[in-house]
Design an enzyme around this catalytic site. Sequence first.
Site, mmCIF file in Angstrom:
data_model
loop_
_atom_site.group_PDB
_atom_site.id
_atom_site.type_symbol
_atom_site.label_atom_id
_atom_site.label_comp_id
_atom_site.label_asym_id
_atom_site.label_seq_id
_atom_site.Cartn_x
_atom_site.Cartn_y
_atom_site.Cartn_z
ATOM 1 N N GLU A 42 -2.533 11.228 2.184
ATOM 2 C CA GLU A 42 -3.900 11.377 1.681
ATOM 3 C C GLU A 42 -4.054 10.809 0.268
ATOM 4 O O GLU A 42 -5.086 10.213 -0.060
ATOM 5 C CB GLU A 42 -4.312 12.854 1.716
ATOM 6 C CG GLU A 42 -4.326 13.477 3.102
ATOM 7 C CD GLU A 42 -5.293 12.798 4.065
ATOM 8 O OE1 GLU A 42 -6.206 12.083 3.603
ATOM 9 O OE2 GLU A 42 -5.132 12.972 5.279
ATOM 10 N N CYS B 35 5.471 0.989 5.072
ATOM 11 C CA CYS B 35 5.900 -0.319 5.539
ATOM 12 C C CYS B 35 5.735 -1.314 4.375
ATOM 13 O O CYS B 35 5.066 -1.009 3.378
ATOM 14 C CB CYS B 35 5.089 -0.758 6.753
ATOM 15 S SG CYS B 35 3.402 -1.324 6.371
#
Length: 302
Positions: free
Chosen positions: A197, A231
Amino acid sequence: MQIVRHSEQTLKTALISKNPVLVSQYEKSDAREQRLMNEAFQPASGLFTPIPLHSESDWIISHPETPQDFEQFFSDPYRKSPSAEKHSIYIQSIGHILKFLKQKKPEDAFCIVGITMIDLYPRESWNFVFGQASLTDGVGIFSFARYDRGFHSSHYEGKVKTLRRKSSSDYSIFDNYYIPEITSVLLLRSCKTLTHEIGHIFGLRHCQWLACLMQGSNHLEEADRRPLNLCPICLRKLQSAIGFSFVERYKALVRWIDDESTGTPRVTPKHSRENNVILPKPVEAFKEWKEWIIRCLAVLQK
Protein backbone atom coordinates in the site's frame (compact mmCIF):
# COMPACT_ATOMS: atom_id res chain seq x y z
CA MET A 1 -3.18 -23.01 -13.63
CA GLN A 2 -2.41 -20.19 -16.04
CA ILE A 3 0.89 -18.37 -16.36
CA VAL A 4 1.20 -14.67 -17.25
CA ARG A 5 4.34 -14.79 -19.37
CA HIS A 6 5.63 -11.77 -21.30
CA SER A 7 8.21 -11.86 -24.08
CA GLU A 8 11.79 -10.82 -23.42
CA GLN A 9 11.35 -7.69 -25.55
CA THR A 10 8.11 -6.70 -23.78
CA LEU A 11 9.76 -6.92 -20.37
CA LYS A 12 12.84 -5.08 -21.61
CA THR A 13 10.70 -2.21 -22.92
CA ALA A 14 8.63 -2.14 -19.71
CA LEU A 15 11.82 -1.83 -17.66
CA ILE A 16 14.02 0.42 -19.81
CA SER A 17 11.52 2.22 -22.11
CA LYS A 18 11.94 3.35 -25.72
CA ASN A 19 12.20 6.98 -24.68
CA PRO A 20 15.82 8.03 -25.45
CA VAL A 21 16.02 10.11 -22.27
CA LEU A 22 14.95 7.21 -20.05
CA VAL A 23 17.14 4.76 -21.97
CA SER A 24 20.12 7.06 -21.41
CA GLN A 25 19.20 7.36 -17.73
CA TYR A 26 19.17 3.58 -17.43
CA GLU A 27 22.48 3.14 -19.23
CA LYS A 28 24.14 5.64 -16.88
CA SER A 29 22.91 3.83 -13.76
CA ASP A 30 25.12 1.59 -11.63
CA ALA A 31 26.33 -1.35 -13.77
CA ARG A 32 25.76 -3.77 -10.87
CA GLU A 33 22.17 -2.60 -10.50
CA GLN A 34 21.62 -2.93 -14.25
CA ARG A 35 22.86 -6.52 -14.02
CA LEU A 36 20.24 -7.33 -11.40
CA MET A 37 17.39 -5.52 -13.18
CA ASN A 38 18.28 -7.26 -16.46
CA GLU A 39 17.34 -10.53 -14.77
CA ALA A 40 13.74 -9.43 -15.47
CA PHE A 41 13.98 -10.49 -19.10
CA GLN A 42 16.32 -13.47 -18.77
CA PRO A 43 14.15 -16.55 -19.48
CA ALA A 44 16.27 -18.79 -17.25
CA SER A 45 16.35 -16.40 -14.30
CA GLY A 46 15.43 -17.95 -11.00
CA LEU A 47 15.17 -14.58 -9.26
CA PHE A 48 12.19 -13.12 -11.09
CA THR A 49 9.49 -15.45 -12.38
CA PRO A 50 6.22 -15.20 -14.35
CA ILE A 51 2.94 -14.69 -12.49
CA PRO A 52 0.90 -17.84 -11.80
CA LEU A 53 -2.90 -17.58 -11.83
CA HIS A 54 -4.69 -20.33 -9.93
CA SER A 55 -8.36 -19.41 -10.29
CA GLU A 56 -10.86 -17.04 -11.88
CA SER A 57 -11.01 -15.17 -8.58
CA ASP A 58 -7.35 -14.11 -8.78
CA TRP A 59 -6.77 -10.37 -9.08
CA ILE A 60 -5.52 -10.06 -12.68
CA ILE A 61 -8.45 -12.07 -14.06
CA SER A 62 -11.19 -10.42 -11.98
CA HIS A 63 -9.78 -6.85 -12.06
CA PRO A 64 -8.55 -6.11 -15.61
CA GLU A 65 -6.13 -3.18 -15.52
CA THR A 66 -3.72 -1.59 -17.99
CA PRO A 67 -0.16 -2.51 -16.98
CA GLN A 68 2.07 0.37 -15.86
CA ASP A 69 5.59 0.32 -17.32
CA PHE A 70 8.44 2.48 -16.07
CA GLU A 71 7.85 5.23 -18.64
CA GLN A 72 4.19 5.58 -17.63
CA PHE A 73 5.19 5.71 -13.96
CA PHE A 74 7.91 8.27 -14.58
CA SER A 75 5.62 10.51 -16.66
CA ASP A 76 2.58 10.38 -14.37
CA PRO A 77 1.73 14.06 -13.60
CA TYR A 78 -0.27 13.09 -10.50
CA ARG A 79 2.49 11.06 -8.86
CA LYS A 80 3.84 12.52 -5.64
CA SER A 81 7.49 12.28 -4.64
CA PRO A 82 9.17 12.92 -1.30
CA SER A 83 10.81 16.31 -0.87
CA ALA A 84 13.22 17.94 1.55
CA GLU A 85 10.20 19.15 3.54
CA LYS A 86 8.10 15.96 3.34
CA HIS A 87 10.32 12.92 3.56
CA SER A 88 9.12 10.72 6.42
CA ILE A 89 6.78 7.72 6.49
CA TYR A 90 4.93 7.46 9.79
CA ILE A 91 3.45 4.12 10.87
CA GLN A 92 1.06 4.50 13.78
CA SER A 93 -0.53 1.64 15.71
CA ILE A 94 -4.11 2.69 16.37
CA GLY A 95 -7.26 1.52 18.04
CA HIS A 96 -9.25 4.73 17.91
CA ILE A 97 -9.54 4.88 14.14
CA LEU A 98 -11.91 7.80 13.63
CA LYS A 99 -10.10 9.96 16.13
CA PHE A 100 -6.79 9.16 14.47
CA LEU A 101 -8.09 10.14 11.03
CA LYS A 102 -8.89 13.60 12.33
CA GLN A 103 -5.36 14.18 13.54
CA LYS A 104 -3.16 16.34 11.40
CA LYS A 105 -0.18 14.78 9.70
CA PRO A 106 3.25 15.93 10.93
CA GLU A 107 4.67 18.68 8.76
CA ASP A 108 7.52 16.51 7.47
CA ALA A 109 5.28 13.52 6.63
CA PHE A 110 5.21 12.23 3.06
CA CYS A 111 2.52 9.82 4.26
CA ILE A 112 1.15 8.44 7.50
CA VAL A 113 -0.21 4.92 7.69
CA GLY A 114 -2.34 3.59 10.56
CA ILE A 115 -2.30 -0.10 11.40
CA THR A 116 -4.78 -1.91 13.62
CA MET A 117 -5.97 -5.36 14.63
CA ILE A 118 -9.58 -4.17 14.59
CA ASP A 119 -11.69 -5.32 11.65
CA LEU A 120 -12.67 -2.41 9.40
CA TYR A 121 -16.24 -1.69 8.25
CA PRO A 122 -16.31 1.75 6.60
CA ARG A 123 -20.00 1.43 5.66
CA GLU A 124 -22.87 -0.63 6.99
CA SER A 125 -23.51 -2.00 3.48
CA TRP A 126 -19.94 -3.36 3.16
CA ASN A 127 -18.76 -6.74 4.42
CA PHE A 128 -15.26 -5.59 5.46
CA VAL A 129 -12.12 -4.06 4.00
CA PHE A 130 -8.45 -4.82 4.60
CA GLY A 131 -7.77 -1.10 4.39
CA GLN A 132 -8.50 2.31 2.94
CA ALA A 133 -6.16 5.01 1.71
CA SER A 134 -6.18 8.48 0.26
CA LEU A 135 -3.21 8.59 -2.08
CA THR A 136 -3.57 12.31 -2.74
CA ASP A 137 -3.58 13.07 1.01
CA GLY A 138 -0.92 10.47 1.84
CA VAL A 139 -3.04 8.81 4.54
CA GLY A 140 -4.03 5.17 4.96
CA ILE A 141 -5.66 2.81 7.47
CA PHE A 142 -5.01 -0.93 7.32
CA SER A 143 -6.27 -3.83 9.40
CA PHE A 144 -4.34 -7.06 9.89
CA ALA A 145 -7.13 -8.69 11.91
CA ARG A 146 -8.03 -11.26 9.25
CA TYR A 147 -4.40 -12.35 8.90
CA ASP A 148 -4.66 -14.05 12.30
CA ARG A 149 -5.44 -17.77 12.09
CA GLY A 150 -7.88 -17.43 14.99
CA PHE A 151 -9.96 -14.67 13.42
CA HIS A 152 -12.81 -16.93 12.29
CA SER A 153 -13.06 -18.80 15.58
CA SER A 154 -16.07 -18.28 17.81
CA HIS A 155 -13.75 -16.88 20.49
CA TYR A 156 -12.53 -13.96 18.44
CA GLU A 157 -13.28 -10.91 20.57
CA GLY A 158 -12.53 -8.26 17.97
CA LYS A 159 -16.01 -8.51 16.46
CA VAL A 160 -19.01 -6.44 17.47
CA LYS A 161 -21.77 -8.91 18.26
CA THR A 162 -24.64 -6.43 18.05
CA LEU A 163 -24.95 -3.06 16.35
CA ARG A 164 -24.42 -0.23 18.83
CA ARG A 165 -24.79 3.44 18.07
CA LYS A 166 -22.04 5.54 19.58
CA SER A 167 -21.23 9.23 19.44
CA SER A 168 -18.33 10.25 17.21
CA SER A 169 -16.19 10.82 20.31
CA ASP A 170 -16.99 7.54 22.11
CA TYR A 171 -14.43 4.80 21.45
CA SER A 172 -15.31 2.50 24.34
CA ILE A 173 -16.44 -0.16 21.87
CA PHE A 174 -12.76 -0.88 21.21
CA ASP A 175 -11.88 -1.46 24.85
CA ASN A 176 -10.18 -4.83 25.44
CA TYR A 177 -10.41 -5.82 21.79
CA TYR A 178 -8.71 -9.03 20.77
CA ILE A 179 -4.96 -8.96 20.23
CA PRO A 180 -3.68 -12.13 18.54
CA GLU A 181 -0.41 -13.94 18.97
CA ILE A 182 2.24 -12.24 16.85
CA THR A 183 3.51 -15.12 14.71
CA SER A 184 6.03 -14.95 11.88
CA VAL A 185 3.26 -15.63 9.34
CA LEU A 186 1.17 -12.76 10.70
CA LEU A 187 4.23 -10.48 10.56
CA LEU A 188 5.05 -11.55 6.98
CA ARG A 189 1.47 -10.98 5.80
CA SER A 190 1.36 -7.59 7.52
CA CYS A 191 4.66 -6.51 5.96
CA LYS A 192 3.38 -7.46 2.52
CA THR A 193 0.16 -5.47 2.92
CA LEU A 194 1.81 -2.41 4.43
CA THR A 195 4.65 -2.16 1.90
CA HIS A 196 2.29 -2.86 -1.01
CA GLU A 197 0.00 0.00 0.00
CA ILE A 198 2.88 2.40 0.66
CA GLY A 199 4.10 1.49 -2.83
CA HIS A 200 0.77 2.76 -4.17
CA ILE A 201 1.26 6.03 -2.30
CA PHE A 202 4.59 6.40 -4.13
CA GLY A 203 2.73 5.98 -7.44
CA LEU A 204 3.28 2.29 -8.23
CA ARG A 205 0.21 0.63 -9.72
CA HIS A 206 -0.60 -3.07 -9.60
CA CYS A 207 2.14 -5.09 -11.32
CA GLN A 208 1.30 -7.45 -14.17
CA TRP A 209 4.83 -8.08 -15.43
CA LEU A 210 6.39 -10.62 -13.07
CA ALA A 211 5.77 -12.15 -9.65
CA CYS A 212 5.98 -9.06 -7.47
CA LEU A 213 4.93 -7.45 -4.20
CA MET A 214 2.87 -4.95 -6.20
CA GLN A 215 0.56 -7.63 -7.65
CA GLY A 216 -3.04 -7.21 -6.60
CA SER A 217 -4.62 -9.92 -4.44
CA ASN A 218 -8.27 -10.80 -4.13
CA HIS A 219 -8.05 -13.26 -1.26
CA LEU A 220 -5.66 -14.48 1.42
CA GLU A 221 -4.40 -17.47 -0.58
CA GLU A 222 -3.39 -15.21 -3.45
CA ALA A 223 -1.80 -12.71 -1.04
CA ASP A 224 0.29 -15.52 0.45
CA ARG A 225 1.56 -16.48 -3.03
CA ARG A 226 2.66 -12.90 -3.70
CA PRO A 227 6.38 -12.41 -2.90
CA LEU A 228 7.62 -9.75 -0.51
CA ASN A 229 10.10 -8.45 -3.09
CA LEU A 230 9.61 -6.05 -6.00
CA CYS A 231 10.24 -7.16 -9.57
CA PRO A 232 12.95 -5.17 -11.46
CA ILE A 233 10.38 -2.94 -13.19
CA CYS A 234 8.76 -1.89 -9.91
CA LEU A 235 12.16 -1.74 -8.22
CA ARG A 236 13.31 0.82 -10.79
CA LYS A 237 10.12 2.81 -10.22
CA LEU A 238 10.69 2.94 -6.47
CA GLN A 239 14.36 3.84 -6.86
CA SER A 240 13.34 6.64 -9.24
CA ALA A 241 10.83 7.93 -6.67
CA ILE A 242 13.02 7.96 -3.56
CA GLY A 243 16.59 7.03 -4.55
CA PHE A 244 18.63 4.25 -2.91
CA SER A 245 21.47 1.83 -3.52
CA PHE A 246 20.32 -1.71 -4.29
CA VAL A 247 23.22 -3.19 -2.34
CA GLU A 248 22.65 -1.05 0.73
CA ARG A 249 18.90 -1.67 0.60
CA TYR A 250 19.28 -5.45 0.47
CA LYS A 251 21.94 -5.45 3.18
CA ALA A 252 19.63 -3.40 5.42
CA LEU A 253 16.80 -5.88 4.83
CA VAL A 254 19.03 -8.80 5.83
CA ARG A 255 20.06 -6.91 8.98
CA TRP A 256 16.39 -6.35 9.83
CA ILE A 257 15.65 -10.07 9.51
CA ASP A 258 18.72 -11.03 11.56
CA ASP A 259 17.95 -8.52 14.33
CA GLU A 260 16.34 -10.77 16.92
CA SER A 261 14.62 -8.11 19.01
CA THR A 262 11.65 -6.06 17.88
CA GLY A 263 12.15 -3.56 20.66
CA THR A 264 8.36 -3.43 20.99
CA PRO A 265 6.15 -4.89 23.72
CA ARG A 266 3.53 -7.60 23.35
CA VAL A 267 0.64 -8.00 25.74
CA THR A 268 0.19 -10.94 28.06
CA PRO A 269 -2.09 -13.87 27.13
CA LYS A 270 -4.96 -12.23 29.01
CA HIS A 271 -4.65 -9.26 26.65
CA SER A 272 -3.95 -6.93 29.53
CA ARG A 273 -2.41 -3.60 28.65
CA GLU A 274 -0.24 -3.90 31.74
CA ASN A 275 2.89 -5.94 32.37
CA ASN A 276 4.05 -5.78 28.76
CA VAL A 277 7.11 -7.82 27.91
CA ILE A 278 9.69 -7.63 25.13
CA LEU A 279 9.77 -10.78 23.02
CA PRO A 280 12.01 -11.87 20.13
CA LYS A 281 10.87 -10.89 16.64
CA PRO A 282 9.32 -13.95 14.90
CA VAL A 283 10.98 -14.19 11.47
CA GLU A 284 10.79 -17.91 10.65
CA ALA A 285 8.48 -17.18 7.71
CA PHE A 286 11.06 -14.74 6.28
CA LYS A 287 13.72 -17.45 5.75
CA GLU A 288 12.95 -18.00 2.06
CA TRP A 289 12.91 -14.25 1.40
CA LYS A 290 16.28 -13.81 3.13
CA GLU A 291 17.77 -16.52 0.90
CA TRP A 292 16.36 -14.69 -2.14
CA ILE A 293 17.95 -11.40 -1.01
CA ILE A 294 21.33 -13.10 -0.58
CA ARG A 295 21.09 -14.42 -4.14
CA CYS A 296 20.38 -10.87 -5.36
CA LEU A 297 23.40 -9.59 -3.46
CA ALA A 298 25.52 -12.26 -5.14
CA VAL A 299 24.47 -10.91 -8.56
CA LEU A 300 25.10 -7.33 -7.48
CA GLN A 301 28.53 -8.05 -6.02
CA LYS A 302 29.99 -10.12 -8.88
